[in-house]
Design a protein around this motif. Sequence first.
Motif, PDB file in Angstrom:
ATOM      1  N   GLU A 174      54.873  28.197  44.925  1.00 35.11           N
ATOM      2  CA  GLU A 174      54.575  26.942  45.610  1.00 35.11           C
ATOM      3  C   GLU A 174      54.137  27.205  47.051  1.00 35.11           C
ATOM      4  O   GLU A 174      54.519  28.197  47.663  1.00 35.11           O
ATOM      5  CB  GLU A 174      55.798  26.027  45.602  1.00 35.11           C
ATOM      6  N   GLY A 175      53.330  26.301  47.572  1.00 35.92           N
ATOM      7  CA  GLY A 175      52.921  26.384  48.964  1.00 35.92           C
ATOM      8  C   GLY A 175      51.788  27.341  49.247  1.00 35.92           C
ATOM      9  O   GLY A 175      51.479  27.598  50.417  1.00 35.92           O
ATOM     10  N   GLN A 176      51.132  27.868  48.214  1.00 37.41           N
ATOM     11  CA  GLN A 176      50.017  28.776  48.447  1.00 37.41           C
ATOM     12  C   GLN A 176      48.843  28.020  49.083  1.00 37.41           C
ATOM     13  O   GLN A 176      48.528  26.890  48.706  1.00 37.41           O
ATOM     14  CB  GLN A 176      49.551  29.421  47.136  1.00 37.41           C
ATOM     15  N   SER A 177      48.181  28.664  50.022  1.00 35.70           N
ATOM     16  CA  SER A 177      47.021  28.056  50.665  1.00 35.70           C
ATOM     17  C   SER A 177      45.815  28.135  49.731  1.00 35.70           C
ATOM     18  O   SER A 177      45.753  29.004  48.842  1.00 35.70           O
ATOM     19  CB  SER A 177      46.699  28.778  51.969  1.00 35.70           C
ATOM     20  N   PRO A 178      44.829  27.247  49.919  1.00 35.70           N
ATOM     21  CA  PRO A 178      43.606  27.344  49.115  1.00 35.70           C
ATOM     22  C   PRO A 178      42.951  28.715  49.194  1.00 35.70           C
ATOM     23  O   PRO A 178      42.423  29.211  48.188  1.00 35.70           O
ATOM     24  CB  PRO A 178      42.708  26.254  49.718  1.00 35.70           C
ATOM     25  N   ASN A 179      43.005  29.359  50.348  1.00 38.09           N
ATOM     26  CA  ASN A 179      42.376  30.677  50.485  1.00 38.09           C
ATOM     27  C   ASN A 179      43.068  31.725  49.625  1.00 38.09           C
ATOM     28  O   ASN A 179      42.409  32.581  49.016  1.00 38.09           O
ATOM     29  CB  ASN A 179      42.369  31.119  51.947  1.00 38.09           C
ATOM     30  N   ILE A 180      44.382  31.673  49.569  1.00 39.82           N
ATOM     31  CA  ILE A 180      45.111  32.634  48.722  1.00 39.82           C
ATOM     32  C   ILE A 180      44.813  32.369  47.257  1.00 39.82           C
ATOM     33  O   ILE A 180      44.606  33.303  46.462  1.00 39.82           O
ATOM     34  CB  ILE A 180      46.625  32.564  49.002  1.00 39.82           C
ATOM     35  N   ILE A 181      44.783  31.105  46.869  1.00 39.41           N
ATOM     36  CA  ILE A 181      44.467  30.752  45.484  1.00 39.41           C
ATOM     37  C   ILE A 181      43.072  31.257  45.120  1.00 39.41           C
ATOM     38  O   ILE A 181      42.855  31.823  44.043  1.00 39.41           O
ATOM     39  CB  ILE A 181      44.582  29.235  45.282  1.00 39.41           C
ATOM     40  N   LYS A 182      42.132  31.083  46.026  1.00 41.48           N
ATOM     41  CA  LYS A 182      40.766  31.571  45.776  1.00 41.48           C
ATOM     42  C   LYS A 182      40.737  33.094  45.687  1.00 41.48           C
ATOM     43  O   LYS A 182      40.012  33.664  44.857  1.00 41.48           O
ATOM     44  CB  LYS A 182      39.836  31.084  46.883  1.00 41.48           C
ATOM     45  N   ASP A 183      41.528  33.759  46.515  1.00 40.29           N
ATOM     46  CA  ASP A 183      41.603  35.224  46.453  1.00 40.29           C
ATOM     47  C   ASP A 183      42.133  35.683  45.098  1.00 40.29           C
ATOM     48  O   ASP A 183      41.638  36.655  44.518  1.00 40.29           O
ATOM     49  CB  ASP A 183      42.498  35.761  47.568  1.00 40.29           C
ATOM     50  N   ILE A 184      43.143  34.976  44.591  1.00 41.96           N
ATOM     51  CA  ILE A 184      43.707  35.347  43.292  1.00 41.96           C
ATOM     52  C   ILE A 184      42.665  35.149  42.199  1.00 41.96           C
ATOM     53  O   ILE A 184      42.511  36.004  41.306  1.00 41.96           O
ATOM     54  CB  ILE A 184      44.978  34.529  42.992  1.00 41.96           C
ATOM     55  N   MET A 185      41.941  34.041  42.249  1.00 42.45           N
ATOM     56  CA  MET A 185      40.916  33.807  41.231  1.00 42.45           C
ATOM     57  C   MET A 185      39.808  34.850  41.312  1.00 42.45           C
ATOM     58  O   MET A 185      39.219  35.216  40.284  1.00 42.45           O
ATOM     59  CB  MET A 185      40.350  32.396  41.375  1.00 42.45           C
ATOM     60  N   ARG A 186      39.528  35.340  42.494  1.00 51.96           N
ATOM     61  CA  ARG A 186      38.449  36.321  42.681  1.00 51.96           C
ATOM     62  C   ARG A 186      38.894  37.741  42.353  1.00 51.96           C
ATOM     63  O   ARG A 186      38.120  38.535  41.811  1.00 51.96           O
ATOM     64  CB  ARG A 186      37.942  36.253  44.119  1.00 51.96           C
ATOM     65  N   GLU A 187      40.156  38.089  42.663  1.00 47.19           N
ATOM     66  CA  GLU A 187      40.591  39.482  42.576  1.00 47.19           C
ATOM     67  C   GLU A 187      41.782  39.721  41.650  1.00 47.19           C
ATOM     68  O   GLU A 187      42.212  40.868  41.501  1.00 47.19           O
ATOM     69  CB  GLU A 187      40.955  39.986  43.980  1.00 47.19           C
ATOM     70  N   GLY A 188      42.308  38.669  41.030  1.00 48.82           N
ATOM     71  CA  GLY A 188      43.558  38.803  40.295  1.00 48.82           C
ATOM     72  C   GLY A 188      43.444  39.156  38.832  1.00 48.82           C
ATOM     73  O   GLY A 188      44.468  39.188  38.127  1.00 48.82           O
ATOM     74  N   PHE A 189      42.223  39.439  38.328  1.00 43.06           N
ATOM     75  CA  PHE A 189      42.091  39.785  36.915  1.00 43.06           C
ATOM     76  C   PHE A 189      42.835  41.085  36.628  1.00 43.06           C
ATOM     77  O   PHE A 189      42.840  42.016  37.422  1.00 43.06           O
ATOM     78  CB  PHE A 189      40.621  39.929  36.531  1.00 43.06           C
ATOM     79  N   THR A 190      43.439  41.156  35.467  1.00 43.75           N
ATOM     80  CA  THR A 190      44.283  42.289  35.115  1.00 43.75           C
ATOM     81  C   THR A 190      43.551  43.636  35.226  1.00 43.75           C
ATOM     82  O   THR A 190      42.362  43.747  34.919  1.00 43.75           O
ATOM     83  CB  THR A 190      44.844  42.134  33.697  1.00 43.75           C
TER      84      THR A 190
END
Length: 247
Positions: free
Chosen positions: A191-207
Amino acid sequence: MCYKSTLTKPLKSLVAYKKTPAKAPELYKPSYNIDGFKHPIIFIIPQDDKKMLHPATWGLVPEFQLKDPSAFYKDGKYNTLNARDDKVFTSNSYKRSIIEGRCLVFADGFYEPHEYLKKKQPYFCYIPDGRSIEDRQLFTFAGIYTSNGNGDYFVSLITVPANPFFAEVHNAKLRMPLVLDPGIEDSWIEEGQSPNIIKDIMREGFTTRTFEAYPVSNLIYSKSDVEETDSVKILKPVDPIESPRLF
């Protein structure tokens, strides 16, 4: 886009994955052919209850339609099985969920179409964990959800631009579902993640785990023979429509 998946592990494997007990375990049904268009029950760990496995319906119902999910599905105007990473922050259907309603969606494989000479062929995509196809690894998709406040969840899978491997598989749309790296999963539902962190995860978080893929029968699209389309038989490799083999 990802509209079909598999999850054949026993429920105890999902429970052990993050040590989360299951709510309504009687609703869990292993399947070789989870068809999103039928809005099946899938199992998730939601942001608002990270210590519990919850059943959910595949197909996010926007908040303004939560009073009558059946009517939303029946209308068929919107396909919410997948949510594109480049639209989730602006779409009226998704922009609240990407901030307040993220989840982990369990699977152990999924199907993507490969196109060649205007023909399509499904490929089964999985992370191997042994010699047998049945030994494939459990993983989680990044998902978002809405909830009606009565314990009912409605889920979309996040999709992102295909990496080089999946660009060869899903070669027309060049998209892939966001399969989260295990080290990123907790951050996705924090909880409380910023939009930038969420975008970073979508961009770089693939297994970082290695996927494999091979062609399977078009029977997975059949609407009639349930026995044939939801059994280990559906995972049997078939000849590719494109030669030489991709992988």
